[in-house]
Design a protein around this motif. Structure first.
Motif, short mmCIF file in Angstrom:
data_model
loop_
_atom_site.label_atom_id
_atom_site.label_comp_id
_atom_site.label_asym_id
_atom_site.label_seq_id
_atom_site.Cartn_x
_atom_site.Cartn_y
_atom_site.Cartn_z
N LYS A 149 1.31 -1.32 -0.01
CA LYS A 149 -0.21 0.45 -0.51
C LYS A 149 0.73 1.28 -0.51
O LYS A 149 0.65 2.37 -0.93
N ASN B 29 2.60 1.81 -3.80
CA ASN B 29 1.62 1.94 -4.47
C ASN B 29 1.22 3.46 -4.09
O ASN B 29 1.75 4.35 -5.45
N ILE B 30 1.32 4.03 -2.88
CA ILE B 30 0.55 5.80 -2.68
C ILE B 30 2.14 6.57 -3.10
O ILE B 30 2.13 7.28 -3.97
N LYS C 169 4.25 5.61 -5.62
CA LYS C 169 4.91 5.55 -7.59
C LYS C 169 3.41 7.08 -7.39
O LYS C 169 4.47 7.27 -8.90
N LYS C 170 2.78 6.51 -7.16
CA LYS C 170 1.61 7.32 -7.94
C LYS C 170 2.22 9.18 -7.41
O LYS C 170 2.03 10.27 -8.47
N LYS C 171 2.57 9.19 -6.09
CA LYS C 171 3.49 10.44 -6.44
C LYS C 171 4.14 10.61 -6.49
O LYS C 171 4.56 12.40 -7.11
N ASN C 172 5.17 10.40 -6.78
CA ASN C 172 6.73 10.25 -7.94
C ASN C 172 6.00 10.50 -9.19
O ASN C 172 7.17 11.73 -9.58
N LYS C 173 4.88 9.52 -9.89
CA LYS C 173 4.93 9.52 -11.14
C LYS C 173 3.87 11.05 -11.20
O LYS C 173 4.61 11.35 -12.36
N LYS C 174 3.59 11.24 -10.58
CA LYS C 174 2.69 13.05 -10.58
C LYS C 174 4.21 13.99 -10.87
O LYS C 174 4.21 15.02 -11.52
N ASP D 172 5.87 14.01 -13.80
CA ASP D 172 4.71 14.56 -15.29
C ASP D 172 4.85 16.11 -14.53
O ASP D 172 4.62 17.21 -15.48
N TYR E 208 7.55 15.61 -0.82
CA TYR E 208 7.45 13.76 -1.26
C TYR E 208 8.09 13.21 -0.16
O TYR E 208 8.39 12.51 0.44
#
Length: 166
Positions: A51, A54-55, A57-62, A65, A96
């Motif tokens: 969990k 995943n959290i 990874k999503k923040k890193n992707k943002k 981007d 982050y």
């Protein structure tokens, strides 16, 4: 005088043999990985870890981007606006990093609590086994260089742990 010395040596040797029979060893990692109690705790730890990953990874992707968006605007926007965007990105990266450190710290504490619970549950079972089988000391196999296989109590204690109603 020699008779007394022989008697003392015999007593010491017989005492050491009796004491040596009351020592056993277990593989604690194996007990945790293979006991029902340990498996449940490890499953909880793994779920929490996934969990958290995943959290992050999503923040890193943002962040990636956002950085790519800034790079694509570099030649389009003014130098001041570009610097402002870069400062915003730096601030987001700092946030982050702090959040990641907090998640790691919280996860480490969660993992410690879960494993402490496992040990709280299995310790009385191991103590009861020791009392019932006249064992004075049980050591972890990590700290054993060599020992007789009949001193390895891992499987016997695993059966006891899994048969308990804890």
């Amino acid at each position: 005088m020699k008779k007394i010395l022989y008697l003392i040596i015999i007593i010491i040797l017989s005492y050491n043999k009796a004491y040596a029979n009351n020592v056993g060893f277990v593989d604690l990692d194996y007990l945790i990985k293979n006991s029902l109690i340990g498996k449940a705790a490890l499953e909880n730890i793994e779920k929490k870890d996934k969990k958290n990953i995943n959290i992050l990874k999503k923040k890193n992707k943002k962040l990636i981007d956002f950085e790519n968006d800034i790079k694509s605007k570099k030649n389009i926007i003014s130098a001041e606006a570009y610097e402002e965007e870069i400062n915003i990105l730096k601030k987001k990266i700092s946030e982050y990093s702090k959040e990641k450190n907090k998640i790691v710290r919280d996860f480490d504490q969660f993992k410690k609590r879960e494993l402490d619970e496992v040990f709280k549950k299995i310790t009385p079972i191991i103590e009861e086994y020791m009392n019932n089988n006249n064992i004075n000391i049980i050591l972890d196999t990590k700290y054993i260089f060599m020992g007789k296989s009949n001193s390895n109590l891992t499987e016997l204690i695993l059966i006891e742990i899994n048969n308990s109603n804890n």
